[in-house]
Scaffold this motif. Structure first.
Motif, PDB file in Angstrom:
ATOM      1  N   CYS A  26       6.665  32.599  -9.285  1.00 51.51           N
ATOM      2  CA  CYS A  26       6.956  33.081  -7.922  1.00 51.51           C
ATOM      3  C   CYS A  26       6.720  31.962  -6.912  1.00 51.51           C
ATOM      4  CB  CYS A  26       6.080  34.281  -7.590  1.00 51.51           C
ATOM      5  SG  CYS A  26       6.267  35.668  -8.750  1.00 51.51           S
ATOM      6  N   ILE A  27       7.755  31.672  -6.126  1.00 56.73           N
ATOM      7  CA  ILE A  27       7.694  30.585  -5.153  1.00 56.73           C
ATOM      8  C   ILE A  27       8.087  31.117  -3.779  1.00 56.73           C
ATOM      9  CG2 ILE A  27       8.465  28.254  -4.594  1.00 56.73           C
ATOM     10  CD1 ILE A  27       9.420  27.949  -7.477  1.00 56.73           C
ATOM     11  N   GLN A  29       9.753  31.287  -0.265  1.00 51.64           N
ATOM     12  CA  GLN A  29      11.039  30.702   0.070  1.00 51.64           C
ATOM     13  C   GLN A  29      10.888  29.399   0.853  1.00 51.64           C
ATOM     14  OE1 GLN A  29      13.591  33.841   1.109  1.00 51.64           O
ATOM     15  NE2 GLN A  29      15.468  32.684   0.791  1.00 51.64           N
ATOM     16  N   ASN A  30       9.859  29.312   1.694  1.00 47.31           N
ATOM     17  CA  ASN A  30       9.692  28.095   2.482  1.00 47.31           C
ATOM     18  C   ASN A  30       9.078  26.948   1.688  1.00 47.31           C
ATOM     19  OD1 ASN A  30       7.058  28.945   2.251  1.00 47.31           O
ATOM     20  ND2 ASN A  30       6.643  29.047   4.454  1.00 47.31           N
ATOM     21  N   GLN A  31       8.733  27.201   0.407  1.00 44.74           N
ATOM     22  CA  GLN A  31       8.179  26.166  -0.461  1.00 44.74           C
ATOM     23  C   GLN A  31       9.178  25.686  -1.511  1.00 44.74           C
ATOM     24  OE1 GLN A  31       4.892  24.785  -0.358  1.00 44.74           O
ATOM     25  NE2 GLN A  31       4.974  25.735   1.665  1.00 44.74           N
ATOM     26  N   VAL A  32      10.327  26.335  -1.607  1.00 45.47           N
ATOM     27  CA  VAL A  32      11.278  26.013  -2.661  1.00 45.47           C
ATOM     28  C   VAL A  32      11.724  24.559  -2.579  1.00 45.47           C
ATOM     29  CG1 VAL A  32      13.584  26.482  -3.577  1.00 45.47           C
ATOM     30  CG2 VAL A  32      12.076  28.379  -2.970  1.00 45.47           C
ATOM     31  N   ARG A  33      12.061  24.094  -1.391  1.00 48.75           N
ATOM     32  CA  ARG A  33      12.526  22.714  -1.242  1.00 48.75           C
ATOM     33  C   ARG A  33      11.459  21.716  -1.691  1.00 48.75           C
ATOM     34  NH1 ARG A  33      16.417  19.727   1.541  1.00 48.75           N
ATOM     35  NH2 ARG A  33      15.719  17.631   2.148  1.00 48.75           N
ATOM     36  N   SER A  34      10.206  21.960  -1.321  1.00 49.68           N
ATOM     37  CA  SER A  34       9.117  21.066  -1.715  1.00 49.68           C
ATOM     38  C   SER A  34       8.944  21.038  -3.232  1.00 49.68           C
ATOM     39  CB  SER A  34       7.815  21.513  -1.049  1.00 49.68           C
ATOM     40  OG  SER A  34       6.709  20.783  -1.539  1.00 49.68           O
ATOM     41  N   VAL A  35       8.993  22.219  -3.873  1.00 45.32           N
ATOM     42  CA  VAL A  35       8.844  22.303  -5.327  1.00 45.32           C
ATOM     43  C   VAL A  35       9.985  21.568  -6.034  1.00 45.32           C
ATOM     44  CG1 VAL A  35       8.903  23.883  -7.299  1.00 45.32           C
ATOM     45  CG2 VAL A  35       7.506  24.432  -5.291  1.00 45.32           C
ATOM     46  N   ASN A  86       0.064  22.141  -8.041  1.00 45.02           N
ATOM     47  CA  ASN A  86      -0.079  21.474  -6.747  1.00 45.02           C
ATOM     48  C   ASN A  86       0.911  22.034  -5.735  1.00 45.02           C
ATOM     49  OD1 ASN A  86      -1.339  19.561  -5.060  1.00 45.02           O
ATOM     50  ND2 ASN A  86       0.318  18.082  -5.411  1.00 45.02           N
ATOM     51  N   SER A  87       1.270  23.309  -5.923  1.00 52.66           N
ATOM     52  CA  SER A  87       2.199  23.996  -5.028  1.00 52.66           C
ATOM     53  C   SER A  87       1.720  25.433  -4.849  1.00 52.66           C
ATOM     54  CB  SER A  87       3.625  23.990  -5.602  1.00 52.66           C
ATOM     55  OG  SER A  87       4.077  22.679  -5.872  1.00 52.66           O
ATOM     56  N   ASP A  88       2.300  26.100  -3.883  1.00 48.27           N
ATOM     57  CA  ASP A  88       1.961  27.505  -3.642  1.00 48.27           C
ATOM     58  C   ASP A  88       2.775  28.381  -4.595  1.00 48.27           C
ATOM     59  OD1 ASP A  88       0.979  29.822  -2.611  1.00 48.27           O
ATOM     60  OD2 ASP A  88       2.119  29.747  -0.736  1.00 48.27           O
ATOM     61  N   HIS A 218      -4.535  25.198 -17.049  1.00 43.71           N
ATOM     62  CA  HIS A 218      -3.993  24.893 -15.728  1.00 43.71           C
ATOM     63  C   HIS A 218      -3.041  25.997 -15.260  1.00 43.71           C
ATOM     64  CE1 HIS A 218      -5.519  20.841 -16.661  1.00 43.71           C
ATOM     65  NE2 HIS A 218      -5.527  20.667 -15.356  1.00 43.71           N
ATOM     66  N   ILE A 219      -2.203  26.505 -16.161  1.00 40.81           N
ATOM     67  CA  ILE A 219      -1.282  27.588 -15.790  1.00 40.81           C
ATOM     68  C   ILE A 219      -2.058  28.834 -15.366  1.00 40.81           C
ATOM     69  CG2 ILE A 219       0.437  29.214 -16.683  1.00 40.81           C
ATOM     70  CD1 ILE A 219       1.610  26.479 -16.244  1.00 40.81           C
ATOM     71  N   SER A 220      -3.117  29.146 -16.093  1.00 40.06           N
ATOM     72  CA  SER A 220      -3.871  30.378 -15.824  1.00 40.06           C
ATOM     73  C   SER A 220      -4.547  30.353 -14.457  1.00 40.06           C
ATOM     74  CB  SER A 220      -4.907  30.625 -16.924  1.00 40.06           C
ATOM     75  OG  SER A 220      -5.902  29.603 -16.919  1.00 40.06           O
ATOM     76  N   LYS A 221      -4.767  29.158 -13.909  1.00 42.40           N
ATOM     77  CA  LYS A 221      -5.351  29.062 -12.574  1.00 42.40           C
ATOM     78  C   LYS A 221      -4.347  29.446 -11.497  1.00 42.40           C
ATOM     79  CE  LYS A 221      -6.869  24.796 -12.840  1.00 42.40           C
ATOM     80  NZ  LYS A 221      -7.568  23.550 -12.451  1.00 42.40           N
ATOM     81  N   GLN A 222      -3.067  29.544 -11.880  1.00 40.88           N
ATOM     82  CA  GLN A 222      -2.015  29.867 -10.910  1.00 40.88           C
ATOM     83  C   GLN A 222      -1.623  31.348 -10.956  1.00 40.88           C
ATOM     84  OE1 GLN A 222      -2.656  26.621  -9.498  1.00 40.88           O
ATOM     85  NE2 GLN A 222      -0.791  27.454  -8.593  1.00 40.88           N
ATOM     86  N   THR A 223      -2.405  32.156 -11.641  1.00 39.85           N
ATOM     87  CA  THR A 223      -2.119  33.590 -11.645  1.00 39.85           C
ATOM     88  C   THR A 223      -3.224  34.317 -10.890  1.00 39.85           C
ATOM     89  OG1 THR A 223      -1.427  35.448 -13.039  1.00 39.85           O
ATOM     90  CG2 THR A 223      -3.322  34.162 -13.795  1.00 39.85           C
ATOM     91  N   GLU A 224      -3.064  35.608 -10.697  1.00 40.16           N
ATOM     92  CA  GLU A 224      -4.110  36.392 -10.055  1.00 40.16           C
ATOM     93  C   GLU A 224      -3.940  37.863 -10.419  1.00 40.16           C
ATOM     94  OE1 GLU A 224      -2.915  37.597  -5.603  1.00 40.16           O
ATOM     95  OE2 GLU A 224      -3.162  35.436  -5.857  1.00 40.16           O
ATOM     96  N   THR A 225      -5.012  38.600 -10.278  1.00 38.64           N
ATOM     97  CA  THR A 225      -4.989  40.040 -10.505  1.00 38.64           C
ATOM     98  C   THR A 225      -4.435  40.716  -9.251  1.00 38.64           C
ATOM     99  OG1 THR A 225      -6.869  39.913 -12.003  1.00 38.64           O
ATOM    100  CG2 THR A 225      -6.396  42.060 -11.039  1.00 38.64           C
ATOM    101  N   VAL A 226      -3.532  41.680  -9.447  1.00 38.56           N
ATOM    102  CA  VAL A 226      -2.932  42.373  -8.307  1.00 38.56           C
ATOM    103  C   VAL A 226      -3.137  43.879  -8.467  1.00 38.56           C
ATOM    104  CG1 VAL A 226      -1.198  40.572  -7.990  1.00 38.56           C
ATOM    105  CG2 VAL A 226      -0.651  42.571  -9.402  1.00 38.56           C
ATOM    106  N   VAL A 227      -2.893  44.606  -7.404  1.00 40.31           N
ATOM    107  CA  VAL A 227      -3.030  46.061  -7.428  1.00 40.31           C
ATOM    108  C   VAL A 227      -1.676  46.686  -7.730  1.00 40.31           C
ATOM    109  CG1 VAL A 227      -3.576  48.122  -6.079  1.00 40.31           C
ATOM    110  CG2 VAL A 227      -4.955  46.054  -5.816  1.00 40.31           C
ATOM    111  N   SER A 228      -1.655  47.606  -8.677  1.00 41.56           N
ATOM    112  CA  SER A 228      -0.442  48.365  -8.959  1.00 41.56           C
ATOM    113  C   SER A 228      -0.244  49.392  -7.860  1.00 41.56           C
ATOM    114  CB  SER A 228      -0.561  49.071 -10.320  1.00 41.56           C
ATOM    115  OG  SER A 228       0.479  50.016 -10.475  1.00 41.56           O
ATOM    116  N   LEU A 229       0.930  49.399  -7.252  1.00 41.09           N
ATOM    117  CA  LEU A 229       1.163  50.286  -6.120  1.00 41.09           C
ATOM    118  C   LEU A 229       1.447  51.724  -6.538  1.00 41.09           C
ATOM    119  CD1 LEU A 229       3.193  48.001  -3.716  1.00 41.09           C
ATOM    120  CD2 LEU A 229       0.743  48.306  -3.946  1.00 41.09           C
ATOM    121  N   HIS A 230       1.628  51.968  -7.841  1.00 41.90           N
ATOM    122  CA  HIS A 230       1.890  53.354  -8.249  1.00 41.90           C
ATOM    123  C   HIS A 230       0.708  53.997  -8.954  1.00 41.90           C
ATOM    124  CE1 HIS A 230       2.659  51.624 -12.223  1.00 41.90           C
ATOM    125  NE2 HIS A 230       2.583  52.830 -12.718  1.00 41.90           N
TER     126      HIS A 230
END
Length: 252
Positions: A26-27, A29-35, A86-88, A218-230
């Protein structure tokens, strides 16, 4: 937000892989060009004669890369550490064991691993107060049409899908040979699959497995736990799906 989605391995009892994964990168939209600029610069540094080189996990995540093909290893290391870490960017994934019997997904229903991945993308979009466009690696016109219809059925017909209101209803299908976002998803999917095959709950000390474990760290540092909305449950960013979910519609 753009969510690039790709899979690694296949869900079949005769598949050579013991694990398959479905992964989203997930990137904002304002970071796509930088990535994409970072990807271009790495390719230009290492492969100036092949600037359109496709980053393909199946061809680079191999023991050969730590034994002889050092440029491929350098390529992957730089993409993971200079681009992904090294990106959002956020990474979400569903990992599955190889099934013991053939799995037949109903033509109109979205398979559970897609459902669980979309829930995570939607939960992350909610935390960021953004909506998300889904972009898939294009396979062929018929397969793309089936996936697109399944996603629409899920979002508009199911009570669960209707609560994923931050997912833009029209999925896009792009060619991985020219789209770096899909190549990033392919690489993350491959690393996560290899980690679960070679390293997860295993003892290992060979050079290739140690490299995979480092990449996964390194990949696992770029994930996070989220809340299920349902369900209001917390959803792990990288989730090993129970085998039974391949065959039924149980939630987490």
């Amino acid at each position: 937000m753009l969510s690039y989605i790709d899979e690694s391995g296949s869900i079949h009892p005769n598949a050579p892989e013991s694990i398959s994964t479905l992964t989203a990168v997930c990137i904002p939209q304002n970071q796509v060009r930088s990535v994409m600029s970072k990807m271009f610069n790495i390719k230009n540094d290492l492969y100036p004669e092949k600037i359109m080189k496709e980053l393909k996990a199946s061809k680079t995540l191999r023991p050969r890369s730590v034994q002889k093909d050092y440029k491929s290893k350098q390529f992957i290391d730089r993409v993971v550490k200079e681009v992904i870490c090294n990106s959002d960017i956020k990474v979400f994934a569903i990992a599955m064991n190889r099934p013991k019997q053939t799995v037949k997904f109903p033509k109109e229903e979205l398979p559970n691993h897609y459902r669980l991945l979309i829930q995570r993308i939607n939960g992350y979009a909610f935390s960021q107060k953004k909506s998300s466009i889904l972009a898939f690696d294009s396979q062929d016109e018929d397969n793309d049409r089936i996936i697109s219809q399944r996603i629409k059925n899920y979002l508009y017909k199911s009570s669960e899908g209707k609560k994923c209101g931050l997912i833009v209803e029209s999925a896009f299908f792009v060619n991985s040979k020219v789209e770096d976002g899909i190549q990033l998803a392919d690489l993350c999917a491959g690393i996560i699959r290899k980690y679960y095959e070679l390293c997860f709950e295993k003892v290992y000390d060979d050079e290739f497995s140690l490299w995979i474990a480092d990449l996964y760290f390194h990949i696992s540092k770029q994930t996070e736990t989220v809340v299920s909305l349902h369900t209001d449950q917390y959803l792990y960013g990288i989730y090993k799906m129970p085998d039974k979910y391949l065959y039924d519609k149980n939630d987490e």
